[in-house]
Design a protein around this motif. Structure first.
Motif, PDB file in Angstrom:
ATOM      1  N   VAL A 161       0.841  -1.201   0.000  1.00  0.00           N
ATOM      2  CA  VAL A 161       0.000   0.000   0.000  1.00  0.00           C
ATOM      3  C   VAL A 161       0.876   1.250   0.000  1.00  0.00           C
ATOM      4  CG1 VAL A 161      -1.661   1.342   1.356  1.00  0.00           C
ATOM      5  CG2 VAL A 161      -2.029  -1.110   1.000  1.00  0.00           C
ATOM      6  N   GLN A 162       1.888   1.290   0.855  1.00  0.00           N
ATOM      7  CA  GLN A 162       2.775   2.456   0.889  1.00  0.00           C
ATOM      8  C   GLN A 162       3.530   2.610  -0.432  1.00  0.00           C
ATOM      9  OE1 GLN A 162       2.969   4.846   3.225  1.00  0.00           O
ATOM     10  NE2 GLN A 162       1.321   3.809   4.337  1.00  0.00           N
ATOM     11  N   LEU A 163       3.949   1.498  -1.018  1.00  0.00           N
ATOM     12  CA  LEU A 163       4.614   1.537  -2.318  1.00  0.00           C
ATOM     13  C   LEU A 163       3.650   2.058  -3.385  1.00  0.00           C
ATOM     14  CD1 LEU A 163       7.127   0.956  -4.016  1.00  0.00           C
ATOM     15  CD2 LEU A 163       6.314  -1.408  -4.254  1.00  0.00           C
ATOM     16  N   GLN A 169      -0.158 -12.458 -12.569  1.00  0.00           N
ATOM     17  CA  GLN A 169      -1.133 -13.341 -11.924  1.00  0.00           C
ATOM     18  C   GLN A 169      -2.482 -12.632 -11.794  1.00  0.00           C
ATOM     19  OE1 GLN A 169       0.744 -14.555  -8.263  1.00  0.00           O
ATOM     20  NE2 GLN A 169       1.816 -16.256  -9.241  1.00  0.00           N
ATOM     21  N   HIS A 170      -2.446 -11.368 -11.417  1.00  0.00           N
ATOM     22  CA  HIS A 170      -3.684 -10.591 -11.315  1.00  0.00           C
ATOM     23  C   HIS A 170      -4.358 -10.497 -12.689  1.00  0.00           C
ATOM     24  CE1 HIS A 170      -6.477  -7.415 -10.132  1.00  0.00           C
ATOM     25  NE2 HIS A 170      -6.107  -6.786 -11.226  1.00  0.00           N
ATOM     26  N   GLN A 207      11.110  -8.799 -10.789  1.00  0.00           N
ATOM     27  CA  GLN A 207      10.542 -10.130 -11.014  1.00  0.00           C
ATOM     28  C   GLN A 207       9.291 -10.360 -10.168  1.00  0.00           C
ATOM     29  OE1 GLN A 207      14.028 -12.380 -10.031  1.00  0.00           O
ATOM     30  NE2 GLN A 207      14.803 -12.381 -12.142  1.00  0.00           N
ATOM     31  N   LEU A 208       9.359  -9.982  -8.902  1.00  0.00           N
ATOM     32  CA  LEU A 208       8.209 -10.183  -8.012  1.00  0.00           C
ATOM     33  C   LEU A 208       7.028  -9.313  -8.432  1.00  0.00           C
ATOM     34  CD1 LEU A 208      10.064 -10.355  -4.582  1.00  0.00           C
ATOM     35  CD2 LEU A 208       8.887 -12.243  -5.753  1.00  0.00           C
ATOM     36  N   ALA A 209       7.286  -8.055  -8.771  1.00  0.00           N
ATOM     37  CA  ALA A 209       6.209  -7.168  -9.214  1.00  0.00           C
ATOM     38  C   ALA A 209       5.581  -7.703 -10.503  1.00  0.00           C
ATOM     39  CB  ALA A 209       6.739  -5.748  -9.423  1.00  0.00           C
ATOM     40  N   ARG A 244      17.033  -5.003  -7.039  1.00  0.00           N
ATOM     41  CA  ARG A 244      16.205  -4.330  -8.050  1.00  0.00           C
ATOM     42  C   ARG A 244      15.652  -5.353  -9.034  1.00  0.00           C
ATOM     43  NH1 ARG A 244      20.179  -0.264  -7.621  1.00  0.00           N
ATOM     44  NH2 ARG A 244      21.262  -1.006  -9.458  1.00  0.00           N
ATOM     45  N   LYS A 245      16.490  -6.299  -9.455  1.00  0.00           N
ATOM     46  CA  LYS A 245      16.019  -7.341 -10.373  1.00  0.00           C
ATOM     47  C   LYS A 245      14.961  -8.209  -9.701  1.00  0.00           C
ATOM     48  CE  LYS A 245      20.089  -7.717 -13.304  1.00  0.00           C
ATOM     49  NZ  LYS A 245      21.236  -8.533 -13.702  1.00  0.00           N
TER      50      LYS A 245
END
Length: 173
Positions: free
Chosen positions: A25-27, A149-150, A141-143, A136-137
């Motif tokens: 949320v903060q991000l 997926q969303h 990847q996670l983002a 950063r990589k």
């Protein structure tokens, strides 16, 4: 749990882990602030900047655009009409379906989209500059994984070059 972040003195300092929910949320607030400032600098709303960003590498139909923007049909039509009046987008007929149109950037819309994208990229790179290259990589990847997926769960096509004939049907509100 704590994380280590660089301080202004060049040394790292420990900060509390916000957890997944508060951290995301903060991000999102940080990212939305960057988008809002970049849009405002060019006299656009965040929604208009999002529209230009989506159109940088694809020419979706109105239904696909509504799904990607998560707007109803009339809101999408209004957004596109306002951008069209400003000379930023055009509606292009789809030869296979006389009733359908794709939304495309004009030369001015493309220029503006590139300027906004460059500013957003600059500010977001600055925001992650304290992370190591490896982190950063990993963040990228996670983002990407979360976003794809969303998109899959909601029937969104994030590939480039989407046209109305290749796009999934928008949900009926």
């Amino acid at each position: 749990m704590t994380a280590s972040v660089p301080s202004g003195t060049g040394r790292s300092r420990r900060v509390p882990d916000l957890g997944v929910t508060d951290g995301l949320v903060q991000l999102s607030f940080l990212v939305q602030g960057v988008l809002a400032r970049a849009a405002d600098a060019h006299g656009l709303s965040v929604q208009q900047a999002r529209l230009l960003g989506i159109l940088r590498d694809r020419e979706p139909g109105m239904a696909q655009l509504a799904v990607v923007l998560d707007l109803d049909k009339s809101s999408t039509t209004g957004l596109v009409s306002r951008a069209e009046r400003r000379g930023l987008v055009d509606r292009a007929a789809v030869p296979e379906d006389r009733r359908a149109v794709n939304v495309v950037l004009t030369a001015e819309g493309r220029r503006l989209a590139q300027e906004i994208a460059a500013e957003v990229e600059r500010q977001l790179h600055q925001a992650v500059s304290g992370l190591t290259e490896t982190n950063r990589k990993r963040l990228s990847q996670l983002a990407s994984q979360v976003v794809h997926q969303h998109a899959d769960r909601h029937g969104l096509d994030l590939s480039t070059g989407v046209t109305a004939s290749a796009a999934p049907r928008a949900r009926r509100d």
